[in-house]
Design a protein around this motif. Structure first.
Motif, PDB file in Angstrom:
ATOM      1  N   THR A   1       0.856  -1.186   0.000  1.00  0.00           N
ATOM      2  CA  THR A   1       0.000   0.000   0.000  1.00  0.00           C
ATOM      3  C   THR A   1       0.891   1.235   0.000  1.00  0.00           C
ATOM      4  OG1 THR A   1      -1.780  -1.140   1.190  1.00  0.00           O
ATOM      5  CG2 THR A   1      -1.789   1.264   1.233  1.00  0.00           C
ATOM      6  N   ILE A   2       0.711   2.071  -0.991  1.00  0.00           N
ATOM      7  CA  ILE A   2       1.572   3.243  -1.130  1.00  0.00           C
ATOM      8  C   ILE A   2       0.771   4.533  -0.979  1.00  0.00           C
ATOM      9  CG2 ILE A   2       3.120   1.996  -2.695  1.00  0.00           C
ATOM     10  CD1 ILE A   2       1.921   3.759  -4.998  1.00  0.00           C
ATOM     11  N   ASP A   3       1.466   5.600  -0.613  1.00  0.00           N
ATOM     12  CA  ASP A   3       0.897   6.945  -0.682  1.00  0.00           C
ATOM     13  C   ASP A   3       0.911   7.350  -2.151  1.00  0.00           C
ATOM     14  OD1 ASP A   3       0.504   7.089   2.004  1.00  0.00           O
ATOM     15  OD2 ASP A   3       2.105   8.522   2.413  1.00  0.00           O
ATOM     16  N   TYR A   4      -0.215   7.172  -2.810  1.00  0.00           N
ATOM     17  CA  TYR A   4      -0.314   7.369  -4.253  1.00  0.00           C
ATOM     18  C   TYR A   4      -0.137   8.843  -4.636  1.00  0.00           C
ATOM     19  CZ  TYR A   4      -2.792   7.298  -8.825  1.00  0.00           C
ATOM     20  OH  TYR A   4      -3.166   7.436 -10.133  1.00  0.00           O
ATOM     21  N   CYS A   5      -0.943   9.693  -4.020  1.00  0.00           N
ATOM     22  CA  CYS A   5      -0.867  11.105  -4.397  1.00  0.00           C
ATOM     23  C   CYS A   5      -1.651  11.979  -3.428  1.00  0.00           C
ATOM     24  CB  CYS A   5      -1.420  11.312  -5.809  1.00  0.00           C
ATOM     25  SG  CYS A   5      -3.221  11.061  -5.939  1.00  0.00           S
ATOM     26  N   LYS A   6      -1.329  13.252  -3.467  1.00  0.00           N
ATOM     27  CA  LYS A   6      -2.153  14.287  -2.833  1.00  0.00           C
ATOM     28  C   LYS A   6      -3.033  14.861  -3.941  1.00  0.00           C
ATOM     29  CE  LYS A   6      -1.903  18.723  -0.414  1.00  0.00           C
ATOM     30  NZ  LYS A   6      -2.793  18.300   0.690  1.00  0.00           N
ATOM     31  N   PRO A   7      -4.346  14.720  -3.863  1.00  0.00           N
ATOM     32  CA  PRO A   7      -5.199  15.157  -4.974  1.00  0.00           C
ATOM     33  C   PRO A   7      -5.315  16.671  -5.050  1.00  0.00           C
ATOM     34  CG  PRO A   7      -6.557  14.338  -3.176  1.00  0.00           C
ATOM     35  CD  PRO A   7      -5.126  14.076  -2.787  1.00  0.00           C
ATOM     36  N   SER A   8      -5.449  17.159  -6.273  1.00  0.00           N
ATOM     37  CA  SER A   8      -5.599  18.591  -6.527  1.00  0.00           C
ATOM     38  C   SER A   8      -6.691  18.782  -7.565  1.00  0.00           C
ATOM     39  CB  SER A   8      -4.275  19.173  -7.022  1.00  0.00           C
ATOM     40  OG  SER A   8      -4.424  20.521  -7.416  1.00  0.00           O
ATOM     41  N   PHE A   9      -7.498  19.818  -7.397  1.00  0.00           N
ATOM     42  CA  PHE A   9      -8.644  20.056  -8.273  1.00  0.00           C
ATOM     43  C   PHE A   9      -8.606  21.501  -8.776  1.00  0.00           C
ATOM     44  CE2 PHE A   9      -9.686  17.247  -4.699  1.00  0.00           C
ATOM     45  CZ  PHE A   9      -9.854  16.050  -5.382  1.00  0.00           C
ATOM     46  N   PRO A  10      -7.719  21.780  -9.721  1.00  0.00           N
ATOM     47  CA  PRO A  10      -7.512  23.171 -10.141  1.00  0.00           C
ATOM     48  C   PRO A  10      -8.728  23.821 -10.785  1.00  0.00           C
ATOM     49  CG  PRO A  10      -6.345  21.647 -11.590  1.00  0.00           C
ATOM     50  CD  PRO A  10      -6.806  20.848 -10.413  1.00  0.00           C
ATOM     51  N   LEU A  11      -9.589  23.046 -11.434  1.00  0.00           N
ATOM     52  CA  LEU A  11     -10.746  23.640 -12.100  1.00  0.00           C
ATOM     53  C   LEU A  11     -11.808  24.059 -11.089  1.00  0.00           C
ATOM     54  CD1 LEU A  11     -11.082  21.396 -15.277  1.00  0.00           C
ATOM     55  CD2 LEU A  11      -9.633  23.382 -14.846  1.00  0.00           C
ATOM     56  N   ILE A  12     -11.896  23.336  -9.989  1.00  0.00           N
ATOM     57  CA  ILE A  12     -12.797  23.757  -8.912  1.00  0.00           C
ATOM     58  C   ILE A  12     -12.267  25.041  -8.285  1.00  0.00           C
ATOM     59  CG2 ILE A  12     -13.659  23.162  -6.614  1.00  0.00           C
ATOM     60  CD1 ILE A  12     -13.845  20.265  -7.515  1.00  0.00           C
ATOM     61  N   GLU A  13     -10.967  25.080  -8.056  1.00  0.00           N
ATOM     62  CA  GLU A  13     -10.362  26.272  -7.453  1.00  0.00           C
ATOM     63  C   GLU A  13     -10.499  27.488  -8.369  1.00  0.00           C
ATOM     64  OE1 GLU A  13      -6.356  25.100  -6.732  1.00  0.00           O
ATOM     65  OE2 GLU A  13      -6.912  23.489  -5.332  1.00  0.00           O
ATOM     66  N   ALA A  14     -10.453  27.256  -9.691  1.00  0.00           N
ATOM     67  CA  ALA A  14     -10.538  28.368 -10.644  1.00  0.00           C
ATOM     68  C   ALA A  14     -11.963  28.636 -11.115  1.00  0.00           C
ATOM     69  CB  ALA A  14      -9.649  28.071 -11.852  1.00  0.00           C
TER      70      ALA A  14
END
Length: 279
Positions: free
Chosen positions: A173-186
């Motif tokens: 089990t790995i730390d896959y990613c920190k999710p980011s949602f740039p279109l929601i932010e913009a």
């Protein structure tokens, strides 16, 4: 921390690639083994095999997605990394012949998330921020993903990282990613994205995701049968040759036999009818 743009081949994730340069742009190809669905351009098919380093007969998605990724790479001027997991046929075989469905949606995990996660594990020795193509009206999807983060603020994924001496898979089990949602932010909505791609030389499929995605309404699946009968037949035969059905209300063979009273057109449907692949 490295950045990855998770690309699906649709206009939204492609919009992110065009506006938010990343350290890596990654696309996971869903493959099937049916020769009747063979990708028609042999030169391009071989090009795809060279990129994924695996046999490529056909994809369960619209063939246009192959051209989308090639066009997009030229447009953004950055290399797009192609990955792939087991074929859809092999995924079902590995599950003992049981089919994915709305309750057990392992197709997205096995053929989209896991291949990218395995590539990330082998190639990036750093934390990763991954951008997902959720628009401003899709905050619920972003909220659902964020609620599943571990104590490190990361999405966890369980992947195969090797073999034990007895031949069994070695899992981690790995730390896959920190999710980011740039279109929601913009605060970006669909109309902005559609307008952006109107005059660009990037080809897009009529609809993204697998041709026979069972999240689609039966009426839309019937319409897809008119456009992609060979691929819809693959879904119908896969149901007939394995355990269970993709949907609980109707089989794909029944959908393919429907005789509609009215002619359906592309504009009669939109992506709200189509369901999501979870990326």
């Amino acid at each position: 921390m490295k950045t990855i743009n998770s690309l699906s081949g649709g206009k939204t994730s492609s919009f992110i690639a065009a506006h938010y340069p990343a350290d890596y742009d990654v696309f996971s190809l869903v493959r099937i083994e049916d020769e009747r669905c063979r990708f028609p351009d042999e030169k391009v098919r071989q090009m795809v095999e060279d990129r994924i380093q695996a046999p490529f007969i056909a994809t369960a998605e619209d063939d246009t997605i192959i051209y989308t990724m090639l066009d997009l790479e030229q447009y953004i001027g950055r290399e797009i990394t192609w990955v792939t997991g087991p074929t859809f046929d092999q995924v079902i075989k590995n599950k003992g012949g049981y089919l994915p469905n709305k309750i057990a949606r392992f197709c997205t995990t096995e053929m989209k998330t896991a291949p990218i996660a395995q590539w990330r594990y082998k190639n990036i020795d750093d934390d990763v921020k991954m951008r997902f193509g959720y628009r401003a009206n899709e905050m619920r999807r972003a909220k659902s993903m964020n609620e599943k983060l571990n104590d490190n603020g990361m999405v966890e994924v369980k992947i195969v990282v090797g073999k034990h001496p007895n031949g069994n898979n070695k899992w981690k089990t790995i730390d896959y990613c920190k999710p980011s949602f740039p279109l929601i932010e913009a605060n970006v909505y669909k109309d902005t994205i559609e307008s952006f791609w109107n005059d660009k030389e990037v080809r897009f499929a009529y609809m993204n995701n697998c041709v026979g995605c069972w999240w689609r309404s039966p009426l839309l699946l019937s319409h897809m049968n008119e456009k992609e009968p060979a691929k819809m037949n693959w879904f119908a035969e896969t149901e007939e040759n394995n355990k269970g059905t993709f949907r609980s209300d109707v089989t794909f063979r029944e959908i393919m036999k429907w005789k509609r009273q009215i002619k359906l057109f592309d504009d009669d449907f939109n992506e709200c009818d189509s369901g999501y692949c979870g990326l």
